[in-house]
Design an enzyme around this catalytic site. Structure first.
Site: not given
Length: 83
Positions: A9, A12
């Site tokens: 991600c 993230c």
């Protein structure tokens, strides 16, 4: 604060840098929890999107942030939690 993330991600990874920077400044502990490795915990906290950050105070959830946010928003969150 618990940072629910995944290695794949991109938002993230961006949030990881922001959280590290601000947590040091405010002496908050950040626990990173990979949703792929800890699915049961992710389900327990109803994690539907990542990144999701949950701020705990005295063992209770006081705020949940879903998605990438700015450093200023994280600073504001930590400031509010001090009160």
């Amino acid at each position: 604060m618990v940072d629910f993330y995944a290695d794949w991600c991109l938002p993230c990874r961006i949030m990881e840098k922001i959280l590290e920077k601000t947590a040091d400044r405010y002496s908050y502990k950040i626990v990173r929890l990979n949703v792929d490795d800890y699915q049961e915990i992710s389900i327990k906290y109803n994690i539907m999107s990542i990144p999701t950050m949950i701020l705990f105070k005295d063992g209770k959830v006081i705020r949940r942030i879903i998605g990438g946010v700015s450093e200023e928003e994280i600073v504001q969150l930590f400031e509010e939690a001090k009160e």
